[in-house]
Design a protein around this motif. Sequence first.
Motif, PDB file in Angstrom:
ATOM      1  N   SER A 102      69.222 -39.873 -53.686  1.00 26.72           N
ATOM      2  CA  SER A 102      70.080 -40.057 -54.859  1.00 26.72           C
ATOM      3  C   SER A 102      70.822 -38.777 -55.199  1.00 26.72           C
ATOM      4  O   SER A 102      72.016 -38.811 -55.523  1.00 26.72           O
ATOM      5  CB  SER A 102      69.253 -40.510 -56.063  1.00 26.72           C
ATOM      6  OG  SER A 102      68.775 -41.808 -55.865  1.00 26.72           O
ATOM      7  N   LEU A 103      70.141 -37.664 -55.131  1.00 25.25           N
ATOM      8  CA  LEU A 103      70.771 -36.378 -55.419  1.00 25.25           C
ATOM      9  C   LEU A 103      71.855 -36.052 -54.390  1.00 25.25           C
ATOM     10  O   LEU A 103      72.984 -35.707 -54.749  1.00 25.25           O
ATOM     11  CB  LEU A 103      69.717 -35.265 -55.455  1.00 25.25           C
ATOM     12  CG  LEU A 103      70.237 -33.858 -55.710  1.00 25.25           C
ATOM     13  CD1 LEU A 103      70.876 -33.773 -57.091  1.00 25.25           C
ATOM     14  CD2 LEU A 103      69.112 -32.857 -55.589  1.00 25.25           C
ATOM     15  N   VAL A 104      71.531 -36.204 -53.131  1.00 27.85           N
ATOM     16  CA  VAL A 104      72.478 -35.857 -52.067  1.00 27.85           C
ATOM     17  C   VAL A 104      73.680 -36.804 -52.063  1.00 27.85           C
ATOM     18  O   VAL A 104      74.831 -36.366 -52.032  1.00 27.85           O
ATOM     19  CB  VAL A 104      71.774 -35.858 -50.691  1.00 27.85           C
ATOM     20  CG1 VAL A 104      72.771 -35.759 -49.547  1.00 27.85           C
ATOM     21  CG2 VAL A 104      70.761 -34.721 -50.612  1.00 27.85           C
ATOM     22  N   VAL A 105      73.421 -38.108 -52.109  1.00 26.89           N
ATOM     23  CA  VAL A 105      74.513 -39.079 -52.042  1.00 26.89           C
ATOM     24  C   VAL A 105      75.353 -39.040 -53.330  1.00 26.89           C
ATOM     25  O   VAL A 105      76.586 -39.112 -53.276  1.00 26.89           O
ATOM     26  CB  VAL A 105      73.980 -40.497 -51.748  1.00 26.89           C
ATOM     27  CG1 VAL A 105      75.089 -41.524 -51.764  1.00 26.89           C
ATOM     28  CG2 VAL A 105      73.265 -40.526 -50.404  1.00 26.89           C
ATOM     29  N   GLY A 106      74.703 -38.914 -54.478  1.00 26.31           N
ATOM     30  CA  GLY A 106      75.442 -38.831 -55.739  1.00 26.31           C
ATOM     31  C   GLY A 106      76.321 -37.599 -55.811  1.00 26.31           C
ATOM     32  O   GLY A 106      77.492 -37.668 -56.210  1.00 26.31           O
ATOM     33  N   THR A 107      75.782 -36.459 -55.405  1.00 24.81           N
ATOM     34  CA  THR A 107      76.568 -35.226 -55.394  1.00 24.81           C
ATOM     35  C   THR A 107      77.696 -35.317 -54.374  1.00 24.81           C
ATOM     36  O   THR A 107      78.824 -34.872 -54.629  1.00 24.81           O
ATOM     37  CB  THR A 107      75.664 -34.006 -55.098  1.00 24.81           C
ATOM     38  OG1 THR A 107      74.627 -33.964 -56.084  1.00 24.81           O
ATOM     39  CG2 THR A 107      76.453 -32.710 -55.119  1.00 24.81           C
ATOM     40  N   GLY A 108      77.403 -35.929 -53.229  1.00 24.37           N
ATOM     41  CA  GLY A 108      78.447 -36.126 -52.220  1.00 24.37           C
ATOM     42  C   GLY A 108      79.564 -37.020 -52.723  1.00 24.37           C
ATOM     43  O   GLY A 108      80.748 -36.756 -52.485  1.00 24.37           O
TER      44      GLY A 108
END
Length: 122
Positions: A102-108
């Motif tokens: 969630s952190l990686v995809v959301g930030t991406g």
Amino acid sequence: MTYLWVALGAAIGAPLRYLTDRFVTVRVESRFPVGTLVVNVAGSLILGLLAGAGLAGDDPWQLVVGTGFCGALTTYSTFAWETVRLAASGGRLLAAANAVGSLVVGTGAATAGFLVMDAVVR
């Protein structure tokens, strides 16, 4: 007047969050909280687009779309609760994947939205 702009966006974002989560959850049978991931990534993308367009602060579009709509569409509390629930029910790997993913995809998504809109506006 500011609170009215925020309330207008939230009145659209909250029901859309619920309906999107239900729509995804019914179609994707998984212990992984896909519906919450979808709304959080979508909200991150939209916020990135707003930021890339240079809309911030008290701009009415930022208040309606950013604070109101995206604030009601996305959900940290549900994300946190679903992650803890996964870990407590023996799905520690799924919980870790949810937290990190969630952190990686959301930030991406937010970064992509920013870069796209920044390129369009320039």
